[in-house]
Structure formats: structure tokens, C-alpha cells
Design a protein around this motif. Structure first.
Motif, PDB file in Angstrom:
ATOM      1  N   THR A 146       0.903  -1.144  -0.047  1.00  0.00           N
ATOM      2  CA  THR A 146       0.170   0.040   0.039  1.00  0.00           C
ATOM      3  C   THR A 146       0.743   1.247  -0.047  1.00  0.00           C
ATOM      4  N   ILE A 147       1.954   1.385   0.707  1.00  0.00           N
ATOM      5  CA  ILE A 147       2.678   2.497   1.037  1.00  0.00           C
ATOM      6  C   ILE A 147       3.656   2.731   0.005  1.00  0.00           C
ATOM      7  N   PHE A 148       4.231   1.590  -0.637  1.00  0.00           N
ATOM      8  CA  PHE A 148       5.414   1.332  -1.356  1.00  0.00           C
ATOM      9  C   PHE A 148       4.798   1.139  -2.715  1.00  0.00           C
ATOM     10  N   TYR A 149       3.711   1.029  -3.084  1.00  0.00           N
ATOM     11  CA  TYR A 149       3.266   0.600  -4.382  1.00  0.00           C
ATOM     12  C   TYR A 149       3.526   1.661  -5.527  1.00  0.00           C
ATOM     13  N   ASN A 150       3.241   2.974  -5.246  1.00  0.00           N
ATOM     14  CA  ASN A 150       3.473   3.949  -5.904  1.00  0.00           C
ATOM     15  C   ASN A 150       4.930   4.237  -6.007  1.00  0.00           C
ATOM     16  N   LEU A 151       5.588   3.910  -5.140  1.00  0.00           N
ATOM     17  CA  LEU A 151       7.064   4.202  -4.929  1.00  0.00           C
ATOM     18  C   LEU A 151       7.976   3.349  -5.882  1.00  0.00           C
ATOM     19  N   THR A 152       7.266   2.054  -5.745  1.00  0.00           N
ATOM     20  CA  THR A 152       7.947   0.821  -6.229  1.00  0.00           C
ATOM     21  C   THR A 152       7.733   1.192  -8.021  1.00  0.00           C
ATOM     22  N   LEU A 153       6.327   1.456  -8.177  1.00  0.00           N
ATOM     23  CA  LEU A 153       6.048   1.637  -9.434  1.00  0.00           C
ATOM     24  C   LEU A 153       6.839   2.886 -10.416  1.00  0.00           C
ATOM     25  N   MET A 154       6.909   3.955  -9.543  1.00  0.00           N
ATOM     26  CA  MET A 154       7.940   4.995  -9.894  1.00  0.00           C
ATOM     27  C   MET A 154       9.280   4.681 -10.235  1.00  0.00           C
ATOM     28  N   LYS A 155       9.811   3.787  -9.212  1.00  0.00           N
ATOM     29  CA  LYS A 155      11.161   3.283  -9.274  1.00  0.00           C
ATOM     30  C   LYS A 155      11.388   2.573 -10.903  1.00  0.00           C
ATOM     31  N   ASN A 156      10.419   1.648 -10.933  1.00  0.00           N
ATOM     32  CA  ASN A 156      10.397   0.853 -11.995  1.00  0.00           C
ATOM     33  C   ASN A 156      10.461   1.418 -13.478  1.00  0.00           C
ATOM     34  N   TRP A 157       9.315   2.400 -13.288  1.00  0.00           N
ATOM     35  CA  TRP A 157       9.139   3.303 -14.666  1.00  0.00           C
ATOM     36  C   TRP A 157      10.510   4.287 -14.719  1.00  0.00           C
ATOM     37  N   MET A 158      11.109   4.771 -13.728  1.00  0.00           N
ATOM     38  CA  MET A 158      12.247   5.312 -14.010  1.00  0.00           C
ATOM     39  C   MET A 158      13.240   4.496 -14.595  1.00  0.00           C
ATOM     40  N   ILE A 159      13.585   3.385 -13.958  1.00  0.00           N
ATOM     41  CA  ILE A 159      14.376   2.540 -14.421  1.00  0.00           C
ATOM     42  C   ILE A 159      14.477   2.176 -16.026  1.00  0.00           C
ATOM     43  N   ALA A 160      13.065   2.011 -16.276  1.00  0.00           N
ATOM     44  CA  ALA A 160      12.568   1.645 -17.556  1.00  0.00           C
ATOM     45  C   ALA A 160      12.813   2.842 -18.595  1.00  0.00           C
ATOM     46  N   ALA A 161      12.551   3.857 -18.058  1.00  0.00           N
ATOM     47  CA  ALA A 161      12.658   5.280 -18.820  1.00  0.00           C
ATOM     48  C   ALA A 161      14.352   5.561 -19.100  1.00  0.00           C
ATOM     49  N   PHE A 162      15.152   5.203 -17.954  1.00  0.00           N
ATOM     50  CA  PHE A 162      16.425   5.276 -18.299  1.00  0.00           C
ATOM     51  C   PHE A 162      16.984   4.373 -19.281  1.00  0.00           C
ATOM     52  N   LEU A 163      16.635   3.181 -19.064  1.00  0.00           N
ATOM     53  CA  LEU A 163      17.055   2.340 -20.325  1.00  0.00           C
ATOM     54  C   LEU A 163      16.610   2.583 -21.617  1.00  0.00           C
ATOM     55  N   ILE A 164      15.305   2.901 -21.633  1.00  0.00           N
ATOM     56  CA  ILE A 164      14.661   3.297 -22.959  1.00  0.00           C
ATOM     57  C   ILE A 164      15.513   4.617 -23.566  1.00  0.00           C
ATOM     58  N   SER A 165      15.652   5.695 -22.803  1.00  0.00           N
ATOM     59  CA  SER A 165      16.253   6.852 -23.104  1.00  0.00           C
ATOM     60  C   SER A 165      17.941   6.602 -23.438  1.00  0.00           C
ATOM     61  N   PHE A 166      18.306   5.429 -22.764  1.00  0.00           N
ATOM     62  CA  PHE A 166      19.788   5.131 -23.248  1.00  0.00           C
ATOM     63  C   PHE A 166      19.911   4.548 -24.515  1.00  0.00           C
ATOM     64  N   PHE A 167      18.987   3.733 -24.973  1.00  0.00           N
ATOM     65  CA  PHE A 167      19.176   3.015 -26.296  1.00  0.00           C
ATOM     66  C   PHE A 167      18.577   3.861 -27.106  1.00  0.00           C
ATOM     67  N   LEU A 168      17.550   4.941 -26.745  1.00  0.00           N
ATOM     68  CA  LEU A 168      17.407   5.992 -27.969  1.00  0.00           C
ATOM     69  C   LEU A 168      18.322   6.842 -28.127  1.00  0.00           C
ATOM     70  N   LEU A 169      19.098   7.305 -27.242  1.00  0.00           N
ATOM     71  CA  LEU A 169      20.107   8.271 -27.258  1.00  0.00           C
ATOM     72  C   LEU A 169      21.176   7.532 -28.043  1.00  0.00           C
ATOM     73  N   VAL A 170      21.683   6.387 -27.779  1.00  0.00           N
ATOM     74  CA  VAL A 170      22.554   5.645 -28.368  1.00  0.00           C
ATOM     75  C   VAL A 170      22.296   5.494 -29.835  1.00  0.00           C
ATOM     76  N   GLY A 171      21.097   5.292 -30.110  1.00  0.00           N
ATOM     77  CA  GLY A 171      20.725   5.115 -31.607  1.00  0.00           C
ATOM     78  C   GLY A 171      20.942   6.411 -32.203  1.00  0.00           C
ATOM     79  N   PHE A 172      20.463   7.435 -31.441  1.00  0.00           N
ATOM     80  CA  PHE A 172      20.469   8.859 -32.190  1.00  0.00           C
ATOM     81  C   PHE A 172      21.966   9.194 -32.256  1.00  0.00           C
ATOM     82  N   GLY A 173      22.966   9.031 -31.351  1.00  0.00           N
ATOM     83  CA  GLY A 173      24.304   9.230 -31.264  1.00  0.00           C
ATOM     84  C   GLY A 173      24.790   8.603 -32.729  1.00  0.00           C
ATOM     85  N   MET A 174      24.598   7.367 -33.138  1.00  0.00           N
ATOM     86  CA  MET A 174      25.056   6.591 -34.058  1.00  0.00           C
ATOM     87  C   MET A 174      24.484   7.125 -35.306  1.00  0.00           C
ATOM     88  N   ALA A 175      23.378   7.742 -35.407  1.00  0.00           N
ATOM     89  CA  ALA A 175      23.073   8.341 -36.460  1.00  0.00           C
ATOM     90  C   ALA A 175      23.563   9.788 -36.748  1.00  0.00           C
TER      91      ALA A 175
END
Length: 589
Positions: free
Chosen positions: A284-313
Motif C-alpha cells: 500500500t505505502i510503497f506501491y506508487n514508489l516501487t512503480l515509479m522506481k520501475n518506470w524510471m529505470i525503464a525510462a533510463f534504459l529506453i532513453s539510453f538506447f534511444l540516445l545511443v541510436g540517435f548518437g549513431m545516426a
């Protein structure tokens, strides 16, 4: 260690630009992502600590408020116990007085008890028992089991006048406060009876622990392995433990029950020996926090691969034009520069960055080099032709000069002074024009050429030609390209003297203007048509005759001294033409 680092550094330095850019972007993203994740973890830890602090503060406040109410109950029992009227009535009830007196005392005792109870919010019932076992009660008194009556009586007797507490059980959910009533007359402390107060613990907890209990949480009160509140709980492990973690009075931990995690904070009170627990489902108390943590990790990974692809382009967009440029340079290195193919013209949509500018500049350089090669080749041909024609023209200059000297001698012998002057002037002009030793001469020498030329033309035109010369001696030492003034006089005679019947004045003057010398050639002829003059100066039409044109004179001066010098042709306001020659104050040597 130094050698290995040096090899690693040299290997990176020799990498292709595309690989360097990709490596730079990857390292930058990895470092920034690591810093962000570490900061995020620190923030989550601080958030966890804040949750504990908040839960502990609320739990401490709730327990304090509850125990304050229990202190009020304790003071109430003392007030009832020490009330003189109640003690007198109990003495009557314990004596052998008549039934009438005892009934009156009984009624007054109950009334007095009611007065105490009605002012209290959390007291549901009160009961006083005399030494004969007679009970006098007020409020909503519940039926107690014999075992609970016996436990209450034992607690009261064990206290010997001090307050005793009996925790709720499965049949009776009230918290019992009990103590003996002893006579205070003469401090004899004779037992007069027992006082029992039924405390509505549910109402009290709901009132003061509302802040501590969330929608999915639960407040639990445990006393020495016995559940005090609520009536039943799912966290059985909290009831069975002897004490909280270690010997600390407060703390928090995470427990697991039936496959679900709980965040549990506790505080221990010495007043009643109770331990207060606040249990919150971890989800109950850590659901939103855990969800936000997972989303931020996923956002970091996605942005990492997108920026790597953009850098290659980006790297490819930078290196592809450079590679094409290198390919063209290699082709020029092994091929013919003059006949080599130019790189394709850059499209309009091509990027306007440094690489695009480099490509366009390279192409313009190749075009300019090819133009210079062709121009140089053309000039070399013209020079060869000029040299050939010069050789053809130089049949025998000495023979021509000797012939002119013979004519001059015969003219003098026959008294033909005018013919002699013409022959001398013609010889001077021929020597000056044929001589190739000097391209730059002084204004004084140029004026000598002009004067010899005028000598010949005066014989032709006589009084129709009026030549005037006004050049200060201070200006005659400066340099001027050879045959600059003579062609201008020739043009003035052609376009002014030849077309006029009346005398034509040709005037050459000189003056200083700043760091320049101005030589003006003026006539009072019909002037020059503006459109015709513009075509001659731009080279669209050749000047009539075989002499040196105005454009040629202007180009020679500009090549010798710079673009700010040259000639300017204009019509005079009072008639005629004016040609202004601007040269710097330059002397030989």
C-alpha cells in the motif's frame, strides 16, 4: 600501468570519428544514468526514513492521547474511592441499619455514582460492590462470566487500594479499571467495597488513533503476549513475541505474513506495559514508489538506447560526408586534377553545419583550381604568341633608328626644322614604346612622351590643337605605369580635335589629394556618350582604333597599385570630357 594506459589512449585516438562519437555518447549516458540512479536510490532511502518518522510520530501521539485518557480514568477512580458520601453510604450498607435507611443510602449511592459517570465519555458502566457482595451499578453493564468476575476481584484485592487493570477478553471487550474502596476516617483504611469501571476501549482508540490507522493499516495494542486491541488480528507473530525488536522503546521493521509484506512501527509504554504497533501493508505505502522506481529505470534504459541510436545516426551523418570527401581526395591524388570529376553539387536540403560547409568549400576549391589551371594555360599561350609577334616586329630596330637619324640630318641640312622635330619626336616615341626594360616610369618621363607626341600632332593640326600642361615639379618624381597619359591624349585628339573646326584645348593638370596623386586630362570637345562609355569600361565593346583602351589602362593601374586606384571618366558640366588618373605617392626604389 603507464604503458597499458598509453596503449589504450593511442587505440582510442586512432579510432574512427564515428566510433569516438558513439563511445563518448555511451560513456556520457552511462555516467549520467549511474549518477541519476544513485541519487534516486538516496531519495528513496530518505523517503523510507520519512515514512518511518511520520509513522513513529503519529503512533507516539496516539499512544500518548490514549494513555492520557487512561490517566483520567485513574484519577476518576481515585475521586470515587475517596468521595465521603460514597464511603458513608457504603458504611451504612455494610451495617445492620434498618431496611429503610439502607434503601435510602442505596439510592443516594447510585445517584452519586451516576453523577460521576455521566460526565465521562469513555466510561460505559460503573459498579460498586460492598463487603457483603451487594452490587450497585450505573450505565450499560454487561454480564460478566464467573471467571472474569473472579479475575477482577483478584486484581482489586491484589492492588489493596491501588488501581488495577484487566484487559478485554473474547466475551467482554471493555477495559476494566478496578480498585478497593477503603475508609479514610482516622486513616483506618478499612475495606468498604470494590469499584469497577468499564472503559470503552474501541471508542477511545477510534477517537485518538484515527491518524495512526490508514485505510489499509491496523493499530494493534499488545500487553505481555495478550491482545488488548483490536479483537482479532492477522499478525499473530506480534502477539506471541515477548518484546519488540531488541530493547528499544520504538523502531520499525518489515515483516512477512501469509506471503505479504508489512511495514510495522512500534512504541512501548511503561505506564501499562503496553506495546503499540502500527502495521501497514508494504504494497500500500510503497506501491506508487516501487512503480515509479520501475518506470524510471525503464525510462533510463529506453532513453539510453534511444540516445545511443540517435548518437549513431549523428555520427553517421557527420562521418558519411567526410568519408565521401576523403574518397574524392584520394581520387584526385591518383588522377588528373584538370580533367577530374567534381563532387556532386550539394542539395539544398543538405545540412548547413561545418561538414556541409567543408564539402561545399572543397568543391569550390576544385572549381577554382581548374579555372586557374585553364587561365594559366591560356595566359601561357598568349605569352608565347606575344613573344612570337614581338620577335617578328623586331626586324632590326637599329636599322629603323639609323634611318630616322638620316632623315633628321637631311632635314636639318635643307632647313626643314619642322620635319626634323617630327623625326626626333617619332624616334623618341618608338624607342620608349619598343623598350621592355621598365614597366613603371616617373611622371616626368611620361610627360616627356606626351610632349613628343604633341609635337607630332601639332604639325598635323596646327592652331586647332591648344595643349596646356600644369603639373607641379613636386609630383613629377612619383611612379606611373608607362604609356598611361599618351593613350588618353590620343583618345582626346580622336574624339575632340578631329571632330571640331574651332581650336580644341587639351589640358593636363596634377595635384595631391591625401596620399594620392591626381592627374586630370580634360578637353572642351563634345564629350563622350554615357552608354558608349559604360560599354567600353565594362569590356562589352572595344574602343575604336588600334591604341590602348581605357579599360586596359584602368586594369594596369589596379594591378600595379590596388583596387582603390585607377581612372575615372566623366563629362564636364561646361562641355568636354575629363579623365582622372588616381595613383599613390610611390617613388622608384
Amino acid at each position: 600501468m603507464k604503458t597499458g594506459f598509453r596503449l589504450w589512449f593511442d587505440e582510442i585516438r586512432n579510432m574512427r570519428i564515428k566510433a569516438k562519437l558513439f563511445l563518448l555518447i555511451t560513456i556520457t549516458m552511462a555516467v549520467s544514468s549511474s549518477i541519476s540512479l544513485v541519487g534516486l536510490q538516496i531519495g528513496f532511502s530518505m523517503y523510507d526514513q520519512q515514512i518511518y518518522e511520520k509513522s513513529s510520530q503519529v503512533l507516539n501521539l496516539s499512544s500518548t492521547l490514549i494513555e492520557n485518557e487512561l490517566n483520567k480514568v485513574e484519577r476518576l477512580t481515585f475521586s470515587i474511592m475517596s468521595d465521603e458520601q460514597i464511603q458513608q453510604h457504603l458504611i451504612v450498607m455494610n451495617s445492620n441499619e434498618s431496611d429503610y435507611i439502607r434503601i435510602q443510602s442505596r439510592a443516594k449511592l447510585v445517584d452519586r455514582l451516576v453523577q460521576y459517570i455521566n460526565s465521562e465519555t469513555y466510561i460505559s458502566a460503573a459498579d460498586i460492590t460492598d463487603v457483603n457482595g451487594n452490587s450497585y451499578s450505573s450505565g450499560n453493564l454487561t454480564t460478566l462470566s464467573p471467571e472474569r468476575k473472579e479475575l477482577i476481584q483478584e486484581t482489586s484485592d491484589r492492588g489493596a487500594g491501588s488501581l488495577g487493570w484487566v484487559n478485554p477478553d473474547a466475551q467482554d471487550y471493555s477495559l476494566i479499571a478496578t480498585r478497593q474502596i477503603r475508609s479514610s476516617d482516622n486513616l483506618e483504611l478499612k475495606k468498604l467495597g470494590s469499584l469497577v469501571l468499564h472503559v470503552n476501549l474501541d471508542k477511545m482508540v477510534n477517537q485518538y488513533a484515527r491518524e495512526a490507522v490508514t485505510r489499509d493499516g491496523e493499530l494493534i495494542i499488545v500487553s505481555k503476549g495478550t491482545l488488548v486491541y483490536p479483537r482479532s488480528v492477522s499478525m499473530k507473530s506480534l502477539i506471541s513475541e515477548d518484546s519488540p525488536i531488541g530493547s528499544s522503546l520504538r523502531g520499525f521493521r518489515i515483516l512477512e505474513q501469509d506471503g505479504e509484506k508489512y511495514f510495522v512501527s512500534h512504541i512501548h509504554s511503561d505506564y501499562l506495559g503496553w506495546t503499540y504497533y502500527n502495521t501497514l501493508p508494504f504494497q500500500t505505502i510503497f506501491y506508487n514508489l516501487t512503480l515509479m522506481k520501475n518506470w524510471m529505470i525503464a525510462a533510463f534504459l529506453i532513453s539510453f538506447f534511444l540516445l545511443v541510436g540517435f548518437g549513431m545516426a549523428v555520427a553517421r551523418s557527420v562521418t558519411r560526408p567526410i568519408e565521401g570527401l576523403i574518397s574524392n581526395m584520394r581520387g584526385l591524388q591518383i588522377g588528373d586534377l584538370e580533367n577530374s570529376e567534381l563532387p556532386p553539387i550539394a542539395p539544398i536540403s543538405q545540412q548547413m553545419d561545418e561538414v556541409g560547409l567543408l564539402q561545399r568549400t572543397y568543391r569550390m576549391m576544385i572549381v577554382r583550381i581548374q579555372e586557374l589551371i585553364k587561365e594559366n594555360y591560356t595566359k601561357q599561350i598568349i605569352i608565347k604568341e606575344t613573344e612570337f609577334r614581338s620577335l617578328q616586329a623586331q626586324i632590326n630596330p637599329h636599322f629603323l633608328y639609323n634611318t630616322l637619324e638620316s632623315i633628321n640630318w637631311i632635314s636639318k641640312m635643307n632647313g626643314q626644322k619642322q620635319v626634323s622635330q617630327m623625326v626626333e619626336s617619332l624616334g623618341f616615341l618608338l624607342r620608349s614604346s619598343i623598350s621592355l626594360k621598365q614597366d613603371m616610369i616617373s611622371i616626368e618621363d611620361e610627360l616627356k612622351l606626351v610632349q613628343h607626341y604633341i609635337t607630332i600632332q601639332k604639325v598635323r593640326f596646327e592652331e586647332r590643337l591648344d595643349f596646356q600642361l600644369d603639373v607641379p615639379d613636386a609630383l613629377r618624381g612619383y611612379c606611373i605605369p608607362k604609356l598611361t597619359l599618351q593613350p588618353l591624349l590620343e583618345n582626346a585628339i580622336k574624339y575632340a580635335v578631329e571632330v571640331m573646326l574651332e581650336p580644341c584645348i587639351i589640358h593636363i593638370t596634377g595635384r595631391e589629394e591625401g596620399d594620392s596623386v591626381l592627374l586630370l586630362v580634360e578637353d572642351n570637345g563634345p564629350g563622350i556618350d554615357e552608354a558608349y562609355l559604360e560599354q567600353i569600361l565594362t569590356g562589352e565593346r572595344q574602343s575604336r582604333g588600334t591604341g590602348i583602351g581605357l579599360k586596359n589602362i584602368d586594369e594596369r593601374i589596379k594591378l600595379s597599385f590596388g583596387e582603390e586606384f585607377g581612372i575615372q571618366v566623366e563629362n564636364r558640366t561646361d562641355g568636354g570630357a575629363r579623365i582622372t588618373i588616381r595613383i599613390p605617392m610611390t617613388k622608384r626604389g
